[in-house]
Enzyme design. Structure first.
Site: not given
Ligand code: ASP
Length: 299
Positions: A47, A137, A155, A165, A188-189
């Site tokens: 990721s 991330t 990320t 995006r 993160t998320g």
């Molecule tokens: N926040 C990141 C994104 O949406 C991905 C992640 O941290 O899981 O690009």
């Protein structure tokens, strides 16, 4: 007192590398960069970096940002293709550009102009639908013994995202924020949701208002749940550090399986190191937060 905190179990390698960088006498921005580089170039992490999750066209587009808590300088790249170590490109934006955020083809061009090498086109190298994670991330906060703070994120963003995006990660205040006078935070998320709440800036504001670091992390998650309703909650996790290197974490992550070790963590795993209280870097697990009941929702 030097300290570091990083997201996910793969963040352990970043925290360890950051602590080693500080030991060589380098600054916190270098420690963030070198810590994140370890994860960006680890092919087993699916990721972050060019081994990351492809978009809906089968291409990997990378987002990264770095912020210095002393100067508040910020550098970021987003939707950047075919360049490895995007955090290092973000640092070049911070140090060698009048701009703060460079995206897409312009980011790749900027990287090439600053000595980075175009990596092979890996289009459609692997189907994103079969990935074990759909995002995640590498977010890293580092403090040196003088109390200087820096934060960085890197990320490949959401799996199968629309080309172009950009999530919360490279946006100041959303994916990351730091102010030496107050503290640092990173997220993160699900970035399309996280960015609506400017989580990292808000956590730093809570620290400024006097909340301790764990309460500040808990409060942003409660705020979101209160606003949208616990039943609408999305995947989010935050980490933060105050000016003493004390750390906190909170989130809604129920479990996480590490790609490399196959260890399944019952919550949000994050890595910490603190010269005094955690002299050996280690992984802690934050269970998902109990969210406020539905009837507290503001309509
Ligand atoms: N926040 C990141 C994104 O949406 C991905 C992640 O941290 O899981 O690009």
């Amino acid at each position: 007192m030097a300290a570091s905190i990083g997201t996910w179990s793969f963040g352990l390698a970043a925290v360890e590398a950051a602590s080693r960088t500080l030991e060589t006498g380098k600054d916190v921005v270098s420690a963030v960069e070198e810590g994140i580089n370890i994860v960006e170039t680890d092919e087993s992490v699916t990721s972050v970096g060019l081994s990351g999750l492809p978009n809906s066209s089968g291409e990997v587009e990378l987002d990264a940002a770095i912020m210095d808590g002393y100067s508040l300088r910020f550098g970021a790249v987003a939707a950047m293709k075919r360049i490895d170590r995007p955090i290092s490109v973000a640092r070049k934006v911070l140090e060698e550009s009048p701009h703060s955020l460079i995206v897409g083809e312009g980011a790749t061009q900027f990287a090439l102009q600053h000595g980075f090498t175009l990596q092979p086109d890996r289009s459609e190298a692997k189907p994103s639908s079969e990935e074990s994670h759909c995002h995640d991330t590498m977010s890293l906060i580092v403090m040196d013994k003088k109390g200087n703070l820096a934060v960085g994120v890197s990320t490949s963003g959401a799996a199968n995202k629309h080309p172009g995006r950009v999530g919360d990660s490279p946006l100041p205040g959303s994916g990351l924020y730091v102010d030496n006078k107050v503290g640092a935070a990173a997220a993160t998320g699900d970035g399309d949701d996280i960015m609506k709440f400017c989580c990292s800036f808000q956590i730093v504001q809570y620290l400024k208002q006097g909340l301790d670091v764990q309460s500040a992390c808990d409060k942003i998650i409660d705020d979101i749940a209160e606003r949208i309703g616990a039943e609408n909650m999305f995947e989010v996790a935050v980490i933060a550090m105050d000016t003493k290197g004390r750390y906190g974490a909170a989130g809604t992550v129920k479990s996480f399986t590490d790609d490399k070790s196959s260890i399944q963590y019952p919550g949000f795993p994050y890595a910490v190191w603190h010269q005094e209280t955690e002299p050996l870097p280690k992984i802690l697990v934050q269970p998902p937060k109990d969210l406020l009941p539905k009837d507290t929702r503001i309509t």
